[in-house]
Write an enzyme that holds these catalytic residues in place. Structure first.
Site, PDB file in Angstrom:
ATOM      1  N   GLU A 133       0.815  -1.213   0.000  1.00  0.00           N
ATOM      2  CA  GLU A 133       0.000   0.000   0.000  1.00  0.00           C
ATOM      3  C   GLU A 133       0.845   1.257   0.000  1.00  0.00           C
ATOM      4  O   GLU A 133       1.938   1.276   0.568  1.00  0.00           O
ATOM      5  CB  GLU A 133      -0.890   0.022   1.238  1.00  0.00           C
ATOM      6  CG  GLU A 133      -2.221  -0.648   1.012  1.00  0.00           C
ATOM      7  CD  GLU A 133      -3.087  -0.559   2.249  1.00  0.00           C
ATOM      8  OE1 GLU A 133      -3.155   0.526   2.848  1.00  0.00           O
ATOM      9  OE2 GLU A 133      -3.686  -1.588   2.606  1.00  0.00           O
ATOM     10  N   GLY A 134       0.317   2.277  -0.622  1.00  0.00           N
ATOM     11  CA  GLY A 134       0.905   3.597  -0.472  1.00  0.00           C
ATOM     12  C   GLY A 134       2.050   3.908  -1.417  1.00  0.00           C
ATOM     13  O   GLY A 134       2.596   4.993  -1.374  1.00  0.00           O
ATOM     14  N   CYS A 135       2.427   2.972  -2.269  1.00  0.00           N
ATOM     15  CA  CYS A 135       3.468   3.288  -3.242  1.00  0.00           C
ATOM     16  C   CYS A 135       2.853   4.017  -4.420  1.00  0.00           C
ATOM     17  O   CYS A 135       1.726   3.739  -4.806  1.00  0.00           O
ATOM     18  CB  CYS A 135       4.115   2.018  -3.772  1.00  0.00           C
ATOM     19  SG  CYS A 135       5.070   1.194  -2.525  1.00  0.00           S
ATOM     20  N   VAL A 136       3.600   4.924  -4.992  1.00  0.00           N
ATOM     21  CA  VAL A 136       3.148   5.550  -6.224  1.00  0.00           C
ATOM     22  C   VAL A 136       3.163   4.496  -7.330  1.00  0.00           C
ATOM     23  O   VAL A 136       2.253   4.388  -8.128  1.00  0.00           O
ATOM     24  CB  VAL A 136       4.047   6.738  -6.589  1.00  0.00           C
ATOM     25  CG1 VAL A 136       3.674   7.298  -7.942  1.00  0.00           C
ATOM     26  CG2 VAL A 136       3.924   7.813  -5.521  1.00  0.00           C
ATOM     27  N   SER A 137       4.224   3.692  -7.342  1.00  0.00           N
ATOM     28  CA  SER A 137       4.264   2.576  -8.286  1.00  0.00           C
ATOM     29  C   SER A 137       3.546   1.376  -7.654  1.00  0.00           C
ATOM     30  O   SER A 137       3.293   1.351  -6.461  1.00  0.00           O
ATOM     31  CB  SER A 137       5.709   2.218  -8.590  1.00  0.00           C
ATOM     32  OG  SER A 137       6.444   2.089  -7.385  1.00  0.00           O
TER      33      SER A 137
END
Lengths: 300, 435, 435, 300
Positions: free
Chosen positions: A63-67
């Site tokens: 969760e929470g990654c741009v990628s």
């Protein structure tokens, strides 16, 4: 004094890492130029085995990654975990590959004893600030969480085969009464007087399936404690939850050194409780060790 | 007044003496007002800022200003680190178990409105009761009035003891019932200076299954506040009152409770995934921090929290008890016409804050503070955002002198002498002795 | 790039050339990142602050910091004057008929939530329609989603033109109906850079009796925005994007409309009289400013507004058109693999903003921005708080370079060269040419 | 250039004040010491006639003061206004006394032409920042508002005796169409295209009960106007409302100089519109003057 919110405990030495991770750290430390280190990271990415389509599901997603990043563990019969991972970003895929290579073939205990601080040794400018979009840290934490889930599931399966339910022995010293039964993690009343203790109990029970677990609140004894600590605790009247003694017996500890066991528990409680706990005195034993100690005590 | 002989260069904060030796850290204090040295005794309204906070602000804007949580470039990464480190410093300051329990808001007022509009809207129904007190700041009255108007909840107000110096705990207990859903009280009154028996209130509230919110605006700057022992479910405070910048404050809440609260403001940062017609939300604290936050201000608040922790909040509290007692005693001795509100120092097991709200019989509080200003002494006059309390006290307004760690006994002397002069000035005009 | 030969000492702001000559006003720009001179092209996320703003903040904290609107002492009077003067400077900046129409908030996000929770809650009923667009920032989506969930209102989204470069005005018009209560659109898109035909939208909205809110976060910093001619009922913007401090922004609304809005947050300052069970409220703008406001930050915002007005927003806009066009053209020419979103400069009567969101085929935006950072170039990557728009564009994320008045053509060159190097770097790895 | 939000127009010279106010300013300016000036203010307070209990009512109360202040005007047969005032604060009572003394016996036009900036000449550190709790400014504004109400009521009474309803002649030049009828102040649609013009019309109609009122929007002619002004107006597409020509015929102007009439209208529109109006070209006439001008035009 560093504030406790972000700092983890002292950085591990390379010699404390699993051998597979030591190799990676060594490889990166030989490259003096940051751009070349990125290049190396991208080579790691190219070596990552393709991840099957069915693994690209929400429960594997970080969760929470741009990628987008996915990680999947597999606990094999040798008691070791093997990882698969993927990302649509090449640099993130490189980080994933590095973790897959460094943590595959390790025991759960080894994985849980690793601190994320090793990333700082690689010279990749990865931050260790907990933040929604800290791709590396979120990926690393998901891998440790998945490891814990596997350990817990395995322990539970074994237990159901062979053992009675673990007995928790809450003992209280002073004003810190233990409240919940071992299985009572889910039904701890939200208005509990002892949120730190309840949380510790919940966490340790879930992860370690302990045969025995004793949590003892010694905070009252330390209420007179000098300096800033006392300033925060001595005055407020109600019971603080700052100093604990924990004794735990679990087969998860089999084959782990005392240092690794302690580190594993620290890791378990880090995110939720490290900042509330000023002192944690730990006794960690495997069932065999506990039996031996008991026998010794009986003799003595 | 506290520690002695710390003349060595750059002493550790915990060895710096409070009072006069600390003043060099506060550049603003070194100025004249109306030709007289400034005596700033309006600290309960806002505190001044030490160099370390000004430097933190300045470093942010001149070294690494960038938006947080969104960028991978170096400035953005540093800004994110500093912002989250500031959250952790606040958590440490109040001994919160996790920095995830600290929500960064504009001020304590927003924090209370946040709880009223999230937990309150979801849990307060018609006929439910909320216990407040007649001594609350408007920020702890109006949000609950608005909630009560929406839901049909009933507000109950703890009254004062017969001598009107503090909250009546017997009355508080009599108000509790199974209908009580929430108790929301001021930890330290900004007018009376009395300190709530938080442990007792927490125990009683818990006994009827009510949640407890404490308005810690006047306690967090002045005494050790430890959320693990305080017994509250939420506390709120404003940075500008504890040496930090304006425009920022915090809500602390127990994590499970924060997790149970729906979002309030919508926007960037507080989301997980946004679709055209609906969205999913981030976990706390991000869930409650919509849009670009007060980045530099939060970093300044963190610096203030760390600095105060370095001084030692037990030392801060001890110093303030000393100067607060001196302030009270000297003020009360100026004239029999002076009434000081709140408990007499020493009469109360939990002490009183280093502030003194007062009136001079026959003079309006505003006239008193205007004349004190002519002598360089800054005190507040008015209702101090506590109109109902002033109705209880039977006065339209009061003047208030409030001291902090950098105030000295000498300043209290200047204030008290200026007050005596002020009274004489008005007396002279009325007896016609002026030119 | 704009004016020439202004080498005389201390020129008036309106004679200072933009671009390189302005950089000395921004201390942060003079630094190295990863051993290379910083090229800050993340201005759409947040702008840097000129000395005049830093000085305003510093003066506030070192000369007259005090709480506002409440005290009669000298510091408090000065702080109140400066705070209200700041409000007036913002009013002047957007040509508001009265400073009473300017509400000081934390950020544009709070401003939109304020309108949704006051005017929206009172006026939006089940079946009423709110027109947004697929290009909105999350801050102009989520508050209306929350409102729609409470009220049963229907959200309609203006789609993009077939070439996906801007909002489709024909589609907008087709969405209008007597059920339309509100149109809330972005004035300048933070991803596409397209500029809304505000006059047309205002006329159409008015024709069906709908109110119009414009999200001016990306227009107020970059072009003249005049609320008397814009046609909107409310506009919102964030200080940190127009050279001001973080933690502050403004809502402008027509005064009758603000007057018709009930309060949202309760607390000090927003009240007239407080009783235990109910209160009466102050007129706007105070009605919407509960608690101690972001005092120093508002003063900094006023300084920024005044400074930009001194530069001349027409000159700012002209400079940005020039550098924006250069940025677009050079970026588009780097490689056929580079796609730049939004309208081509010159293709649009209202021009485009000096920002360029883009992707390189085969590379993730985050990888691009990480490598650019190694070259000292700060660009943003991600969904830019516009996930739905990125779904429309068919990409999970984009990189974005955004220029401001202190950026130079030379910096655009550095960025473009670094981008070419970045593409080559990834290509090399894949073709196995690396060591 | 000062920002327009707070600044009023250039400070009046003492010679432009009513004689009664000139005397007060002179008296204060003779006292060099600030404390002595406060003493003088307190003496003013002691000289204030007691205010009857029935005057202490909400409609006479000045809003936003920390202290309580009341002001009441009385328009006598001589066409002049006489004031009563009271306060529970002695200094505020002094300010009230000063205004009562300075503005009693003045015509409405004189009162309306006074600018609050005179307070700065008194050396009392009174601020002119519009703020809820600016006691002096709020008191001064309430006194001017009450004056306007009296003027309007008187004009209306006279009108009802003698005259037909005033005719408004909205004339438009370019794209600024006048929209509302003279009596239409209350029903101006909120989505009006011309809020500034509508507001001017409403204000002027209410205060002056004009026999004739013409408001002409010349903004389009000034769209090319150089510099920052044009920057804010020329671009936005819709019609600006920045330059107006106003012609008004009202008997309120009887006996007032042109300068005073203009100042009165400026005062009327100041708070609401000064900041939106860049240029206001005014023609102010009494009915008699208008008749004469018309006759002249007929001849010419």
């Amino acid at each position: 004094q560093q504030s406790r919110g972000i700092s983890t405990c002292r950085a591990q030495k390379t010699s404390e890492f699993p051998a597979s991770l030591q190799k990676i750290v060594g490889a990166f430390q030989m490259v003096p130029d940051p751009m070349a280190r990125y290049k190396q990271l991208l080579f790691f990415a190219t070596k990552l085995a393709p991840m099957p389509a069915e693994d690209h599901v929400p429960e594997n997603k970080v969760e929470g990654c741009v990628s987008q990043v996915w990680v999947v563990p597999e606990l094999r019969a040798d008691g070791k975990i093997y990882w698969r991972a993927d990302s649509d970003s090449q640099l993130t895929k490189g980080l994933a590959a590095l973790l897959v290579t460094g943590l595959s073939g390790c025991t759960p205990a080894e994985i849980l004893s690793v601190q994320p601080t090793f990333i700082e040794m690689l010279g990749l400018k990865q931050s260790l600030t907990p933040s929604r979009n800290n791709g590396f840290l979120n990926m690393f934490r998901l891998m440790q969480r998945k490891t814990l889930e596997l350990v817990a599931a395995q322990a539970k399966a074994k237990q159901e085969e062979a053992e009675p339910t673990a007995a928790v022995t809450p003992t209280s010293n002073g004003n810190g009464a233990a409240t919940a039964a071992a299985s009572g993690a889910a039904d701890v009343a939200p208005e509990s007087l002892t949120p730190v203790q309840d949380g510790m109990e919940r966490k340790l029970t879930a992860a370690l399936r302990p045969r025995e677990l004793s949590i003892q609140n010694d905070s009252a004894q330390h209420a007179g404690h000098a300096g800033a600590m006392a300033a925060r605790h001595g005055k407020a009247g109600a019971s603080g939850e700052t100093h604990f003694r924990v004794e735990v017996v679990s087969e998860v500890f089999e084959g782990m050194s005392q240092v690794k066991r302690q580190r594993m528990i620290y890791q378990l409680l880090e995110e939720e409780f490290a900042m509330g706990l000023h002192a944690l005195s730990l006794v960690t034993r495997t069932p065999a060790e506990a039996d031996k100690a008991e026998a010794a005590a009986g003799r003595g | 007044v506290a520690d002695v002989d710390t003349a060595s260069p750059a002493p550790a904060p915990s060895q710096v003496a409070l009072g006069a030796p600390l003043r060099s850290e506060f550049p603003i204090l070194d100025q004249e007002v109306n030709g007289r040295p400034l005596v700033y005794l309006d600290n309960a309204a806002t505190s001044q800022k030490p160099r370390v906070v000004l430097d933190a602000l300045s470093r942010c804007y001149t070294e690494y200003n960038a938006n947080v949580h969104r960028g991978v470039h170096a400035l953005s990464a540093r800004a994110t680190n500093e912002y989250e480190e500031a959250r952790a410093k606040v958590a440490t300051f109040i001994n919160a178990p996790s920095s995830r329990e600290v929500v960064i808001v504009r001020n304590a007022t927003e924090a209370i409105n946040l709880v009223a509009n999230t937990w309150g809207s979801a849990n307060i129904k018609q006929g439910d009761e909320i216990i407040l007190s007649v001594a609350e700041h408007h920020a702890n009255l109006v949000p609950w009035q608005l909630l009560a108007a929406r839901t049909g909840a009933v507000l109950r107000h703890v009254r004062l003891t017969p001598d009107k110096t503090q909250l009546d705990m017997d009355h508080f207990r009599s108000l509790l019932s199974p209908r009580t859903r929430l108790v929301s009280l001021v930890h330290v009154s900004n007018v009376l200076g009395c300190v709530l028996d938080a442990a007792y209130v927490a125990e009683q509230a818990r006994a009827v299954g009510a949640k407890l919110l404490l308005d810690c605006c006047q306690s967090v700057p002045h005494m050790p506040v430890d959320v693990t022992s305080l017994g509250a479910d939420w506390i709120v405070a404003s940075s500008h009152k504890f040496c930090g910048p304006s425009g920022v404050g915090f809500l602390w809440g127990r994590y499970e409770l924060l997790e149970s609260m729906e979002p309030w403001m919508g926007g960037g940062e507080m989301i997980a995934d946004v679709y055209l017609d609906a969205s999913t939300y981030a976990p706390p604290p991000m869930r409650f921090e919509a849009g670009t936050p007060a980045i530099a201000e939060a970093i300044g608040m963190g610096a203030a929290a760390e600095w105060l922790r370095g001084l030692g909040m037990d030392r801060v509290h001890a110093y303030e008890e000393e100067i607060g007692t001196y302030l009270y005693e000297r003020l009360a001795a100026v004239s029999p016409r002076v009434s000081v509100y709140g408990p007499r120092p020493g009469s109360c097991p939990r002490g009183r804050a280093s502030l003194a709200a007062f009136n001079v019989a026959g003079l309006h509080a505003t006239d008193v503070s205007t004349l004190l200003d002519m002598a360089g002494v800054a005190v507040r006059s008015g209702h101090h955002c506590a109109q109902p309390l002033h109705r209880e006290l039977g006065v339209p307004a009061s003047a208030r002198a409030s001291a902090y760690i950098y105030n000295t006994a000498g300043e209290v002397d200047v204030f008290v002498e200026a007050l005596a002069d002020t009274i004489k000035f008005f007396d002279d005009v009325h007896s016609g002795s002026a030119a």
